[in-house]
Design an enzyme around this catalytic site. Sequence first.
Site, PDB file in Angstrom:
ATOM      1  N   GLU A 160      45.105  62.062  45.133  1.00 17.56           N
ATOM      2  CA  GLU A 160      46.107  62.572  45.779  1.00 17.56           C
ATOM      3  C   GLU A 160      45.972  62.532  47.164  1.00 17.56           C
ATOM      4  O   GLU A 160      46.879  62.320  48.083  1.00 17.56           O
ATOM      5  CB  GLU A 160      46.136  64.028  45.590  1.00 17.56           C
ATOM      6  CG  GLU A 160      46.907  64.531  44.029  1.00 17.56           C
ATOM      7  CD  GLU A 160      45.990  63.995  42.738  1.00 17.56           C
ATOM      8  OE1 GLU A 160      46.663  64.200  41.798  1.00 17.56           O
ATOM      9  OE2 GLU A 160      44.778  63.812  42.955  1.00 17.56           O
TER      10      GLU A 160
ATOM     11  N   ASP B  63      44.993  68.495  41.906  1.00 15.71           N
ATOM     12  CA  ASP B  63      45.509  69.591  41.293  1.00 15.71           C
ATOM     13  C   ASP B  63      45.787  69.206  39.847  1.00 15.71           C
ATOM     14  O   ASP B  63      44.758  68.760  39.429  1.00 15.71           O
ATOM     15  CB  ASP B  63      46.963  70.001  41.834  1.00 15.71           C
ATOM     16  CG  ASP B  63      48.002  69.069  41.529  1.00 15.71           C
ATOM     17  OD1 ASP B  63      47.917  67.845  41.302  1.00 15.71           O
ATOM     18  OD2 ASP B  63      48.998  69.495  41.413  1.00 15.71           O
TER      19      ASP B  63
ATOM     20  N   GLY C 172      52.688  63.105  38.439  1.00 17.30           N
ATOM     21  CA  GLY C 172      54.130  63.750  38.691  1.00 17.30           C
ATOM     22  C   GLY C 172      54.923  62.891  39.375  1.00 17.30           C
ATOM     23  O   GLY C 172      54.542  61.667  39.955  1.00 17.30           O
TER      24      GLY C 172
ATOM     25  N   GLY D  81      48.822  64.125  37.451  1.00 16.12           N
ATOM     26  CA  GLY D  81      49.359  64.978  36.338  1.00 16.12           C
ATOM     27  C   GLY D  81      49.088  64.432  35.005  1.00 16.12           C
ATOM     28  O   GLY D  81      48.934  65.282  34.065  1.00 16.12           O
TER      29      GLY D  81
END
Length: 353
Positions: A142, A150, A70, A119
């Site tokens: 992350e 996530d 992301g 992502g």
Amino acid sequence: MTDSTAAPRVLVRTEGALGRLTLNRPEAINALDLGMIGLLTQALEAWRDDTDVQIVLIDGEGERGMCAGGDVRGLHAQIVAGRADETAEFFRAEYALNAMIAEYSKPVVSLADGITMGGGIGLSGHAAIRIVTERSKLAMPETRIGFTPDVGGTWLLGRAPGRFGEYFGLTGGTMNGADAVLLGFADHFVPSDRLDALREALAYRADPTGPAEIVLLFDETPDPSELPASRAWIDEAFSADTVAEIVARLQAQGTADATATAELLESLAPTGLAVTLDAVREARALPSLRAALEAEYRRVMWFVTRHPDLVEGIRAQLVDKDRNPKWNPASIADLAPDAGAEARDFVPDRPLF
């Protein structure tokens, strides 16, 4: 001035029976923003009932990778400006797309060629047919920015053999193509120089052979993953109850790999590590990807609205680039006994689904 003729950040087209979605932001290794997520979602919605589209292919433009993750710089700007509602909108749209890919009524094929992280795993890792190459570099990094995996990453990590899920979740380590197949992040290994031929076969092969059978015509056996040789020491250390105990077990092993891993963990955000350990273990026991996405969403929005480490991690790594984050708390030894509980139990203002 803006260039009104600029190419869209997602190329959407059909070729034969194939609906093709190509992330088209190669200068940023196809990092995802909200507009790109919207274009992907819109195309999948349109093709759901289009009888001319029988297979969907997701890949990335450029030589560097499918998707680096992301747009965390944009995320940082939103949080510091107090626009957490926009951040929530991004994550809600992204996770809905991840679930849509997993549940799609037609086969989705992903080409995780090159860098595919964060992502990018959300796009590639939940497809029906997941392809890697000799250039693939997959990771959920992350914790390097004080955050937690996530996009359904905890669902995949929780189902990896042994304690590799905890190991890769906490360290943010990189998997090659063979590793990704072994750990359940991919299904097939196809050499990169055969991808164009594979795309053409998926689009134009006229017989009723399904996409999985077509991919098998191009699948090759990669050099074996080296991970099995490390499983014993990883399982022994990363089965511990807490991050502090994991580090202690690594230090006690006294080998070069274990010591280096302990040193890496001690350099990362203690809270991010504790939340990630809790998240991977919760996901292992959850019944579905959607349940894992909901659990991730609680933790992500806790970081966005309640804890400073995410903003600090992005600042140190990507904004100021001083590589000197000030974590809160500063060390693993300072973590509360159940340091993941607050994020686990957080209730966002808006539900995910």
